[in-house]
Design a protein around this motif. Structure first.
Motif, PDB file in Angstrom:
ATOM      1  N   SER A 167       0.838  -1.212   0.000  1.00 10.87           N
ATOM      2  CA  SER A 167       0.000   0.000   0.000  1.00 10.87           C
ATOM      3  C   SER A 167       0.864   1.249   0.000  1.00 10.87           C
ATOM      4  O   SER A 167       0.573   2.229  -0.708  1.00 10.87           O
ATOM      5  CB  SER A 167      -0.924   0.008   1.222  1.00 10.87           C
ATOM      6  OG  SER A 167      -1.880  -1.027   1.148  1.00 10.87           O
ATOM      7  N   ALA A 168       1.938   1.233   0.777  1.00  9.47           N
ATOM      8  CA  ALA A 168       2.843   2.387   0.818  1.00  9.47           C
ATOM      9  C   ALA A 168       3.491   2.626  -0.534  1.00  9.47           C
ATOM     10  O   ALA A 168       3.593   3.771  -1.010  1.00  9.47           O
ATOM     11  CB  ALA A 168       3.911   2.172   1.892  1.00  9.47           C
ATOM     12  N   HIS A 169       3.922   1.551  -1.193  1.00  6.22           N
ATOM     13  CA  HIS A 169       4.521   1.703  -2.527  1.00  6.22           C
ATOM     14  C   HIS A 169       3.507   2.292  -3.510  1.00  6.22           C
ATOM     15  O   HIS A 169       3.855   3.150  -4.333  1.00  6.22           O
ATOM     16  CB  HIS A 169       5.007   0.350  -3.048  1.00  6.22           C
ATOM     17  CG  HIS A 169       6.154  -0.233  -2.282  1.00  6.22           C
ATOM     18  ND1 HIS A 169       7.261   0.499  -1.919  1.00  6.22           N
ATOM     19  CD2 HIS A 169       6.374  -1.495  -1.806  1.00  6.22           C
ATOM     20  CE1 HIS A 169       8.117  -0.270  -1.266  1.00  6.22           C
ATOM     21  NE2 HIS A 169       7.596  -1.490  -1.182  1.00  6.22           N
ATOM     22  N   VAL A 170       2.258   1.835  -3.426  1.00  5.52           N
ATOM     23  CA  VAL A 170       1.223   2.307  -4.347  1.00  5.52           C
ATOM     24  C   VAL A 170       0.955   3.792  -4.149  1.00  5.52           C
ATOM     25  O   VAL A 170       0.959   4.573  -5.111  1.00  5.52           O
ATOM     26  CB  VAL A 170      -0.071   1.481  -4.175  1.00  5.52           C
ATOM     27  CG1 VAL A 170      -1.227   2.136  -4.946  1.00  5.52           C
ATOM     28  CG2 VAL A 170       0.132   0.050  -4.675  1.00  5.52           C
ATOM     29  N   VAL A 171       0.700   4.210  -2.898  1.00  9.40           N
ATOM     30  CA  VAL A 171       0.345   5.618  -2.672  1.00  9.40           C
ATOM     31  C   VAL A 171       1.527   6.552  -2.890  1.00  9.40           C
ATOM     32  O   VAL A 171       1.346   7.738  -3.164  1.00  9.40           O
ATOM     33  CB  VAL A 171      -0.261   5.835  -1.267  1.00  9.40           C
ATOM     34  CG1 VAL A 171      -1.515   5.005  -1.090  1.00  9.40           C
ATOM     35  CG2 VAL A 171       0.749   5.558  -0.163  1.00  9.40           C
ATOM     36  N   ASN A 172       2.754   6.014  -2.817  1.00 14.57           N
ATOM     37  CA  ASN A 172       3.937   6.841  -3.082  1.00 14.57           C
ATOM     38  C   ASN A 172       4.274   6.929  -4.563  1.00 14.57           C
ATOM     39  O   ASN A 172       5.264   7.558  -4.948  1.00 14.57           O
ATOM     40  CB  ASN A 172       5.144   6.303  -2.307  1.00 14.57           C
ATOM     41  CG  ASN A 172       5.044   6.591  -0.822  1.00 14.57           C
ATOM     42  OD1 ASN A 172       4.476   7.597  -0.413  1.00 14.57           O
ATOM     43  ND2 ASN A 172       5.593   5.704  -0.004  1.00 14.57           N
ATOM     44  N   GLY A 173       3.444   6.298  -5.397  1.00 10.90           N
ATOM     45  CA  GLY A 173       3.622   6.407  -6.832  1.00 10.90           C
ATOM     46  C   GLY A 173       4.803   5.627  -7.376  1.00 10.90           C
ATOM     47  O   GLY A 173       5.322   5.938  -8.460  1.00 10.90           O
ATOM     48  N   ASP A 206       5.583 -12.516 -17.477  1.00  7.66           N
ATOM     49  CA  ASP A 206       5.987 -11.370 -18.295  1.00  7.66           C
ATOM     50  C   ASP A 206       6.548 -10.221 -17.463  1.00  7.66           C
ATOM     51  O   ASP A 206       7.013  -9.216 -18.025  1.00  7.66           O
ATOM     52  CB  ASP A 206       4.796 -10.857 -19.109  1.00  7.66           C
ATOM     53  CG  ASP A 206       4.304 -11.880 -20.119  1.00  7.66           C
ATOM     54  OD1 ASP A 206       5.121 -12.731 -20.525  1.00  7.66           O
ATOM     55  OD2 ASP A 206       3.106 -11.834 -20.474  1.00  7.66           O
ATOM     56  N   VAL A 207       6.497 -10.340 -16.149  1.00 10.41           N
ATOM     57  CA  VAL A 207       6.926  -9.251 -15.264  1.00 10.41           C
ATOM     58  C   VAL A 207       8.422  -9.364 -14.965  1.00 10.41           C
ATOM     59  O   VAL A 207       8.900 -10.406 -14.509  1.00 10.41           O
ATOM     60  CB  VAL A 207       6.137  -9.282 -13.940  1.00 10.41           C
ATOM     61  CG1 VAL A 207       6.603  -8.147 -13.019  1.00 10.41           C
ATOM     62  CG2 VAL A 207       4.637  -9.178 -14.200  1.00 10.41           C
ATOM     63  N   ASP A 208       9.157  -8.300 -15.225  1.00  8.76           N
ATOM     64  CA  ASP A 208      10.558  -8.205 -14.811  1.00  8.76           C
ATOM     65  C   ASP A 208      10.549  -7.695 -13.368  1.00  8.76           C
ATOM     66  O   ASP A 208      10.386  -6.498 -13.122  1.00  8.76           O
ATOM     67  CB  ASP A 208      11.310  -7.240 -15.728  1.00  8.76           C
ATOM     68  CG  ASP A 208      12.780  -7.083 -15.343  1.00  8.76           C
ATOM     69  OD1 ASP A 208      13.192  -7.647 -14.311  1.00  8.76           O
ATOM     70  OD2 ASP A 208      13.503  -6.360 -16.060  1.00  8.76           O
ATOM     71  N   LEU A 209      10.675  -8.613 -12.425  1.00  5.38           N
ATOM     72  CA  LEU A 209      10.501  -8.262 -11.012  1.00  5.38           C
ATOM     73  C   LEU A 209      11.487  -7.207 -10.541  1.00  5.38           C
ATOM     74  O   LEU A 209      11.209  -6.471  -9.585  1.00  5.38           O
ATOM     75  CB  LEU A 209      10.623  -9.523 -10.158  1.00  5.38           C
ATOM     76  CG  LEU A 209       9.544 -10.589 -10.406  1.00  5.38           C
ATOM     77  CD1 LEU A 209       9.821 -11.834  -9.576  1.00  5.38           C
ATOM     78  CD2 LEU A 209       8.158 -10.034 -10.088  1.00  5.38           C
ATOM     79  N   ALA A 210      12.631  -7.091 -11.207  1.00  6.57           N
ATOM     80  CA  ALA A 210      13.627  -6.099 -10.796  1.00  6.57           C
ATOM     81  C   ALA A 210      13.166  -4.673 -11.075  1.00  6.57           C
ATOM     82  O   ALA A 210      13.687  -3.716 -10.488  1.00  6.57           O
ATOM     83  CB  ALA A 210      14.950  -6.371 -11.512  1.00  6.57           C
ATOM     84  N   ARG A 211      12.179  -4.511 -11.953  1.00 11.30           N
ATOM     85  CA  ARG A 211      11.717  -3.165 -12.339  1.00 11.30           C
ATOM     86  C   ARG A 211      10.610  -2.631 -11.434  1.00 11.30           C
ATOM     87  O   ARG A 211      10.262  -1.448 -11.530  1.00 11.30           O
ATOM     88  CB  ARG A 211      11.201  -3.179 -13.783  1.00 11.30           C
ATOM     89  CG  ARG A 211      12.245  -3.427 -14.843  1.00 11.30           C
ATOM     90  CD  ARG A 211      11.607  -3.357 -16.221  1.00 11.30           C
ATOM     91  NE  ARG A 211      10.822  -2.128 -16.376  1.00 11.30           N
ATOM     92  CZ  ARG A 211       9.635  -2.068 -16.973  1.00 11.30           C
ATOM     93  NH1 ARG A 211       9.067  -3.181 -17.452  1.00 11.30           N
ATOM     94  NH2 ARG A 211       8.989  -0.916 -17.081  1.00 11.30           N
ATOM     95  N   PHE A 212      10.027  -3.490 -10.569  1.00 11.86           N
ATOM     96  CA  PHE A 212       8.837  -3.080  -9.835  1.00 11.86           C
ATOM     97  C   PHE A 212       9.018  -3.228  -8.327  1.00 11.86           C
ATOM     98  O   PHE A 212       9.644  -4.167  -7.848  1.00 11.86           O
ATOM     99  CB  PHE A 212       7.631  -3.900 -10.305  1.00 11.86           C
ATOM    100  CG  PHE A 212       7.322  -3.688 -11.759  1.00 11.86           C
ATOM    101  CD1 PHE A 212       6.610  -2.580 -12.170  1.00 11.86           C
ATOM    102  CD2 PHE A 212       7.784  -4.576 -12.719  1.00 11.86           C
ATOM    103  CE1 PHE A 212       6.351  -2.363 -13.524  1.00 11.86           C
ATOM    104  CE2 PHE A 212       7.544  -4.376 -14.066  1.00 11.86           C
ATOM    105  CZ  PHE A 212       6.816  -3.255 -14.472  1.00 11.86           C
ATOM    106  N   LYS A 213       8.442  -2.274  -7.631  1.00 16.19           N
ATOM    107  CA  LYS A 213       8.505  -2.302  -6.169  1.00 16.19           C
ATOM    108  C   LYS A 213       7.580  -3.352  -5.582  1.00 16.19           C
ATOM    109  O   LYS A 213       7.822  -3.846  -4.479  1.00 16.19           O
ATOM    110  CB  LYS A 213       8.134  -0.920  -5.610  1.00 16.19           C
ATOM    111  CG  LYS A 213       9.251   0.101  -5.672  1.00 16.19           C
ATOM    112  CD  LYS A 213      10.327  -0.227  -4.644  1.00 16.19           C
ATOM    113  CE  LYS A 213      11.347   0.891  -4.535  1.00 16.19           C
ATOM    114  NZ  LYS A 213      12.358   0.607  -3.498  1.00 16.19           N
ATOM    115  N   ALA A 214       6.500  -3.668  -6.297  1.00 17.64           N
ATOM    116  CA  ALA A 214       5.527  -4.621  -5.772  1.00 17.64           C
ATOM    117  C   ALA A 214       4.719  -5.213  -6.911  1.00 17.64           C
ATOM    118  O   ALA A 214       4.693  -4.672  -8.025  1.00 17.64           O
ATOM    119  CB  ALA A 214       4.608  -3.943  -4.761  1.00 17.64           C
ATOM    120  N   VAL A 215       4.045  -6.324  -6.595  1.00 18.28           N
ATOM    121  CA  VAL A 215       3.198  -7.006  -7.573  1.00 18.28           C
ATOM    122  C   VAL A 215       1.816  -7.227  -6.972  1.00 18.28           C
ATOM    123  O   VAL A 215       1.684  -7.759  -5.865  1.00 18.28           O
ATOM    124  CB  VAL A 215       3.799  -8.373  -7.974  1.00 18.28           C
ATOM    125  CG1 VAL A 215       2.878  -9.085  -8.962  1.00 18.28           C
ATOM    126  CG2 VAL A 215       5.192  -8.205  -8.561  1.00 18.28           C
TER     127      VAL A 215
END
Length: 247
Positions: A167-173, A206-215
């Motif tokens: 949730s923190a990652h989402v609201v922090n954009g 298809d997700v490059d996990l290194a590019r994303f803070k969360a899934v």
């Protein structure tokens, strides 16, 4: 889905007048008011309880009996009244406060899980008032991680710590991968576009996990412990009902 159990609470003359206006538009809601203002609600079909003792004596039973409590009482007074009864956001009812003039509607407690944010927006629309939302995902018009898809019957599957972190990652954009392999595609119901920080995928592979803070992963797949450990507080899973249409 059954209607939530709603109680409208008023203790002043002006508050009772506003409460009666709202109750007329919510005929399934119950009314709780000071006895001397009970006549304000004459002619309404709503069940009415007129109390004679202190309002604080009513709070425990109200918490036990209702899903949503709408108070036409000052915010400070409501905070003091409900404080001894608070347990958890998973069990407490939604608490909403409306000022005596019916100008502002404020969700105070259990905004997301308890439904107070949605209740506040509904009440504001009925009264012609302004909803005052402070929950970050609502203010930022982004994904509410803890209740995403709830109206579609989706069940969230993740440790509470994951939900908090994500949730923190989402609201922090921060960049978020949204993977949808099951369930209705009509989960985004806000009038604004999906935030640019949310990237959609049709398959987890298809997700490059290194590019994303969360899934955020909508799926019916079984997920083994190794993957949960690999993503380490970065994963939240949603389980659509089996009879829901696929994307």
């Amino acid at each position: 889905m059954t209607d939530p159990r709603i109680a409208i609470v008023a203790i002043t003359k002006h508050g009772a007048t506003q409460a009666a206006q709202l109750a007329a538009q919510l005929p399934h809601a119950h009314i709780v008011c000071a006895e001397k203002f009970a006549a304000t609600f004459a002619g309404l079909a709503n069940p009415l309880r007129a109390y004679t003792a202190a309002l604080r004596d009513e709070i425990g039973p109200l918490f036990a009996a209702y899903d949503q409590l709408i108070f036409f009482v000052s915010l400070g007074a409501v905070v003091r009244l409900i404080a001894p009864h608070l347990k958890s956001k998973d069990g407490d009812p939604g608490i909403t406060v409306v000022d005596d003039a019916g100008q502002f509607v404020i969700p105070v407690l259990s905004g997301h899980v308890g439904g107070a944010n949605a209740c506040a927006e509904q009440v504001a629309a009925l009264l012609g008032a302004t909803p005052v939302l402070t929950t970050a995902s609502d203010v930022g018009k982004t994904i509410p991680v803890d209740i995403l898809g709830r109206e579609l019957g989706w069940k969230v599957e993740a440790p509470k710590l994951n939900i908090t972190r994500v949730s923190a990652h989402v609201v922090n954009g921060e960049p978020i991968a949204f993977v949808q392999e099951a369930g209705s595609p009509n989960w985004w119901t806000r009038p604004t576009p999906l935030p640019a920080s949310i990237h959609r995928f049709e398959r987890f592979e298809d997700v490059d996990l290194a590019r994303f803070k969360a899934v955020l992963w909508v799926t019916r797949r079984a997920i083994d412990d190794t993957l949960w450990q690999q993503l380490n507080e970065r994963l939240v899973v949603y389980r659509p009902p089996l009879d829901e249409a696929a994307p």
